[in-house]
Write a protein that holds these residues in place. Structure first.
Motif, mmCIF file in Angstrom:
data_model
loop_
_atom_site.group_PDB
_atom_site.id
_atom_site.type_symbol
_atom_site.label_atom_id
_atom_site.label_comp_id
_atom_site.label_asym_id
_atom_site.label_seq_id
_atom_site.Cartn_x
_atom_site.Cartn_y
_atom_site.Cartn_z
ATOM 1 N N LYS A 170 0.501 -1.450 -0.526
ATOM 2 C CA LYS A 170 -0.657 0.153 -0.759
ATOM 3 C C LYS A 170 0.450 1.075 0.006
ATOM 4 O O LYS A 170 0.575 2.269 -0.892
ATOM 5 N N THR B 78 -6.488 4.663 -1.494
ATOM 6 C CA THR B 78 -6.274 3.561 -0.363
ATOM 7 C C THR B 78 -6.822 2.297 0.056
ATOM 8 O O THR B 78 -5.931 2.188 1.482
ATOM 9 N N ASP C 289 -3.551 6.049 -6.798
ATOM 10 C CA ASP C 289 -4.308 7.353 -5.790
ATOM 11 C C ASP C 289 -5.253 6.603 -4.893
ATOM 12 O O ASP C 289 -5.824 7.401 -4.114
ATOM 13 N N TYR D 106 1.274 3.658 -3.913
ATOM 14 C CA TYR D 106 1.146 5.258 -3.108
ATOM 15 C C TYR D 106 2.335 5.992 -3.378
ATOM 16 O O TYR D 106 1.893 6.961 -4.278
ATOM 17 N N ILE E 155 -6.479 -0.491 -4.657
ATOM 18 C CA ILE E 155 -5.349 -1.269 -4.475
ATOM 19 C C ILE E 155 -4.537 -1.418 -5.799
ATOM 20 O O ILE E 155 -4.235 -1.670 -6.460
#
Length: 217
Positions: A146, A158, A156, A150, A163
Protein backbone atom coordinates in the motif's frame (compact mmCIF):
# COMPACT_ATOMS: atom_id res chain seq x y z
CA UNK A 1 1.30 5.73 -14.04
CA UNK A 2 1.97 4.46 -17.55
CA UNK A 3 2.50 0.75 -18.07
CA UNK A 4 5.96 1.24 -19.55
CA UNK A 5 7.09 3.07 -16.40
CA UNK A 6 5.58 0.33 -14.24
CA UNK A 7 7.45 -2.28 -16.24
CA UNK A 8 10.75 -0.43 -15.79
CA UNK A 9 10.14 -0.33 -12.04
CA UNK A 10 9.49 -4.07 -12.05
CA UNK A 11 12.70 -4.73 -13.96
CA UNK A 12 14.84 -2.66 -11.59
CA UNK A 13 13.30 -4.20 -8.47
CA UNK A 14 13.63 -7.68 -9.95
CA UNK A 15 17.38 -7.18 -10.42
CA UNK A 16 17.67 -5.70 -6.94
CA UNK A 17 15.81 -8.29 -4.88
CA UNK A 18 15.56 -11.61 -6.73
CA UNK A 19 18.34 -14.05 -7.46
CA UNK A 20 18.17 -17.68 -8.55
CA UNK A 21 18.18 -18.89 -4.95
CA UNK A 22 15.81 -16.25 -3.54
CA UNK A 23 12.97 -17.62 -1.44
CA UNK A 24 9.85 -15.68 -2.43
CA UNK A 25 7.98 -16.81 0.68
CA UNK A 26 8.33 -14.70 3.82
CA UNK A 27 6.52 -17.32 5.91
CA UNK A 28 8.00 -20.78 6.47
CA UNK A 29 5.33 -23.33 5.60
CA UNK A 30 5.15 -26.96 4.54
CA UNK A 31 1.65 -27.26 3.05
CA UNK A 32 -1.43 -25.22 2.09
CA UNK A 33 -3.01 -25.56 5.54
CA UNK A 34 0.05 -24.10 7.23
CA UNK A 35 0.32 -21.09 4.92
CA UNK A 36 -3.40 -20.41 5.37
CA UNK A 37 -3.17 -20.41 9.17
CA UNK A 38 0.13 -18.53 9.26
CA UNK A 39 -1.17 -15.81 6.94
CA UNK A 40 -4.20 -15.31 9.17
CA UNK A 41 -1.80 -15.01 12.11
CA UNK A 42 0.43 -12.51 10.26
CA UNK A 43 -2.03 -9.62 10.60
CA UNK A 44 -0.56 -6.76 12.66
CA UNK A 45 2.67 -8.59 13.43
CA UNK A 46 5.94 -9.61 11.80
CA UNK A 47 6.65 -12.69 9.73
CA UNK A 48 9.46 -13.53 12.14
CA UNK A 49 6.99 -13.69 15.02
CA UNK A 50 4.61 -15.92 13.07
CA UNK A 51 7.46 -18.20 12.02
CA UNK A 52 8.51 -18.47 15.66
CA UNK A 53 5.20 -20.05 16.71
CA UNK A 54 4.95 -22.39 13.73
CA UNK A 55 6.69 -25.38 15.29
CA UNK A 56 4.69 -25.51 18.48
CA UNK A 57 1.37 -24.75 16.77
CA UNK A 58 1.57 -27.41 14.08
CA UNK A 59 3.15 -30.01 16.31
CA UNK A 60 0.01 -29.74 18.43
CA UNK A 61 -2.45 -29.26 15.57
CA UNK A 62 -0.95 -30.51 12.28
CA UNK A 63 -4.14 -30.51 10.18
CA UNK A 64 -7.61 -28.96 9.95
CA UNK A 65 -9.22 -31.83 11.89
CA UNK A 66 -7.00 -31.45 14.95
CA UNK A 67 -7.19 -27.64 14.83
CA UNK A 68 -10.97 -27.77 14.58
CA UNK A 69 -11.10 -29.93 17.72
CA UNK A 70 -8.63 -27.80 19.69
CA UNK A 71 -9.53 -25.85 22.79
CA UNK A 72 -9.51 -22.13 22.09
CA UNK A 73 -7.51 -21.49 25.25
CA UNK A 74 -4.75 -23.85 24.07
CA UNK A 75 -4.52 -22.13 20.69
CA UNK A 76 -4.46 -18.72 22.39
CA UNK A 77 -1.56 -19.77 24.59
CA UNK A 78 0.55 -20.78 21.60
CA UNK A 79 -0.19 -17.82 19.33
CA UNK A 80 -0.22 -15.11 22.01
CA UNK A 81 3.08 -13.57 20.74
CA UNK A 82 1.41 -12.72 17.41
CA UNK A 83 -0.99 -10.27 19.05
CA UNK A 84 -4.80 -10.09 18.81
CA UNK A 85 -4.61 -13.74 19.81
CA UNK A 86 -8.23 -14.09 20.90
CA UNK A 87 -9.64 -13.00 17.55
CA UNK A 88 -6.98 -14.94 15.65
CA UNK A 89 -7.65 -18.12 17.66
CA UNK A 90 -11.33 -17.85 16.87
CA UNK A 91 -10.60 -17.36 13.18
CA UNK A 92 -8.10 -20.18 12.75
CA UNK A 93 -10.29 -22.66 14.56
CA UNK A 94 -13.34 -21.43 12.66
CA UNK A 95 -11.50 -21.72 9.35
CA UNK A 96 -10.38 -25.23 10.28
CA UNK A 97 -13.91 -26.24 11.20
CA UNK A 98 -15.17 -24.99 7.85
CA UNK A 99 -12.39 -26.79 5.99
CA UNK A 100 -13.43 -30.05 7.65
CA UNK A 101 -17.15 -29.45 7.22
CA UNK A 102 -17.23 -28.03 3.71
CA UNK A 103 -14.00 -29.08 1.98
CA UNK A 104 -13.03 -32.49 3.40
CA UNK A 105 -10.08 -30.88 5.16
CA UNK A 106 -8.55 -29.54 1.92
CA UNK A 107 -7.66 -25.86 1.53
CA UNK A 108 -9.56 -24.53 -1.52
CA UNK A 109 -7.61 -23.35 -4.55
CA UNK A 110 -9.97 -20.57 -5.63
CA UNK A 111 -10.47 -17.00 -4.46
CA UNK A 112 -14.25 -17.46 -4.30
CA UNK A 113 -14.01 -20.35 -1.85
CA UNK A 114 -11.11 -19.08 0.24
CA UNK A 115 -12.74 -15.79 1.16
CA UNK A 116 -15.66 -17.73 2.66
CA UNK A 117 -13.36 -18.90 5.46
CA UNK A 118 -13.31 -16.96 8.75
CA UNK A 119 -10.45 -14.48 8.91
CA UNK A 120 -9.71 -14.68 5.19
CA UNK A 121 -9.94 -11.66 2.91
CA UNK A 122 -8.46 -11.05 -0.51
CA UNK A 123 -4.96 -10.40 0.85
CA UNK A 124 -4.80 -13.71 2.69
CA UNK A 125 -6.43 -15.57 -0.19
CA UNK A 126 -3.97 -14.11 -2.71
CA UNK A 127 -1.02 -15.23 -0.58
CA UNK A 128 -2.39 -18.74 -0.13
CA UNK A 129 -3.17 -19.15 -3.82
CA UNK A 130 0.23 -17.90 -4.94
CA UNK A 131 2.39 -19.61 -2.34
CA UNK A 132 0.53 -22.90 -1.97
CA UNK A 133 -0.79 -23.43 -5.49
CA UNK A 134 1.22 -21.16 -7.77
CA UNK A 135 -1.95 -19.33 -8.80
CA UNK A 136 -1.75 -15.59 -9.46
CA UNK A 137 -5.32 -14.49 -8.75
CA UNK A 138 -4.32 -10.97 -7.73
CA UNK A 139 -1.74 -8.95 -5.81
CA UNK A 140 -1.88 -9.17 -2.03
CA UNK A 141 -1.97 -5.63 -0.60
CA UNK A 142 -0.37 -5.33 2.83
CA UNK A 143 0.94 -2.18 4.50
CA UNK A 144 4.20 -2.25 2.51
CA UNK A 145 2.49 -2.73 -0.85
CA UNK A 146 0.00 0.00 0.00
CA UNK A 147 2.69 2.49 1.02
CA UNK A 148 5.20 1.84 -1.75
CA UNK A 149 2.67 1.71 -4.57
CA UNK A 150 1.10 4.98 -3.41
CA UNK A 151 4.42 6.76 -3.08
CA UNK A 152 5.51 5.59 -6.51
CA UNK A 153 2.28 6.84 -8.06
CA UNK A 154 0.96 3.44 -9.09
CA UNK A 155 -2.30 4.23 -7.30
CA UNK A 156 -4.14 7.15 -5.78
CA UNK A 157 -6.34 4.90 -3.67
CA UNK A 158 -6.06 3.85 -0.04
CA UNK A 159 -8.59 1.02 -0.09
CA UNK A 160 -6.73 -2.30 -0.54
CA UNK A 161 -9.20 -3.71 -3.06
CA UNK A 162 -8.92 -0.59 -5.23
CA UNK A 163 -5.13 -0.60 -4.91
CA UNK A 164 -5.10 -4.21 -6.04
CA UNK A 165 -7.18 -3.35 -9.10
CA UNK A 166 -4.82 -0.50 -9.98
CA UNK A 167 -1.74 -2.73 -9.65
CA UNK A 168 -3.15 -5.66 -11.59
CA UNK A 169 -4.09 -3.27 -14.40
CA UNK A 170 -0.42 -2.23 -14.68
CA UNK A 171 1.14 -5.69 -14.81
CA UNK A 172 0.56 -8.97 -16.65
CA UNK A 173 -0.88 -11.73 -14.51
CA UNK A 174 2.23 -13.90 -14.63
CA UNK A 175 4.22 -11.37 -12.53
CA UNK A 176 1.60 -10.52 -9.92
CA UNK A 177 3.12 -12.81 -7.29
CA UNK A 178 6.61 -11.48 -7.86
CA UNK A 179 5.37 -7.89 -7.77
CA UNK A 180 3.94 -8.47 -4.32
CA UNK A 181 7.31 -9.83 -3.15
CA UNK A 182 9.22 -6.93 -4.73
CA UNK A 183 7.08 -4.18 -3.24
CA UNK A 184 7.24 -5.76 0.22
CA UNK A 185 11.00 -6.25 -0.05
CA UNK A 186 11.52 -2.64 -1.11
CA UNK A 187 9.24 -1.35 1.62
CA UNK A 188 11.21 -3.24 4.24
CA UNK A 189 14.68 -2.46 2.93
CA UNK A 190 14.35 1.14 1.71
CA UNK A 191 10.89 2.71 1.62
CA UNK A 192 10.31 2.91 5.37
CA UNK A 193 6.99 4.28 6.59
CA UNK A 194 8.52 7.01 8.77
CA UNK A 195 11.85 7.69 7.12
CA UNK A 196 12.26 6.38 3.57
CA UNK A 197 15.89 6.11 2.42
CA UNK A 198 15.29 7.97 -0.81
CA UNK A 199 18.98 8.73 -1.34
CA UNK A 200 19.75 5.04 -1.89
CA UNK A 201 16.51 4.04 -3.62
CA UNK A 202 17.05 2.24 -6.92
CA UNK A 203 13.73 3.46 -8.34
CA UNK A 204 13.71 7.06 -7.08
CA UNK A 205 13.78 8.39 -10.64
CA UNK A 206 10.31 6.91 -11.17
CA UNK A 207 8.92 7.89 -7.78
CA UNK A 208 6.22 10.50 -7.26
CA UNK A 209 7.09 10.91 -3.57
CA UNK A 210 10.76 11.55 -4.37
CA UNK A 211 9.88 14.06 -7.09
CA UNK A 212 7.31 15.94 -5.00
CA UNK A 213 9.63 16.27 -2.03
CA UNK A 214 12.45 17.78 -4.11
CA UNK A 215 15.17 15.34 -3.13
CA UNK A 216 18.17 16.26 -5.24
CA UNK A 217 21.85 15.42 -4.98
Amino acid sequence: MMKDTACRIFSVLLNQYIREDTNLNFLEFDNPFQILIMTILSAQTTDRTVNSVKGRLFEAYPDPHSMADAEISKIEEIIRPTGFYRAKSKNIRGASEMLVREYDGVVPDSMEELIKLPGVGRKTANIVLNHAYGIDAGIAVDTHVKRVSYRLGMTDNTDPDKIERDLTALYPQEVWGKMNFLLISHGRAVCDAKKPACERCCIKDYCRYYSNNNFFG
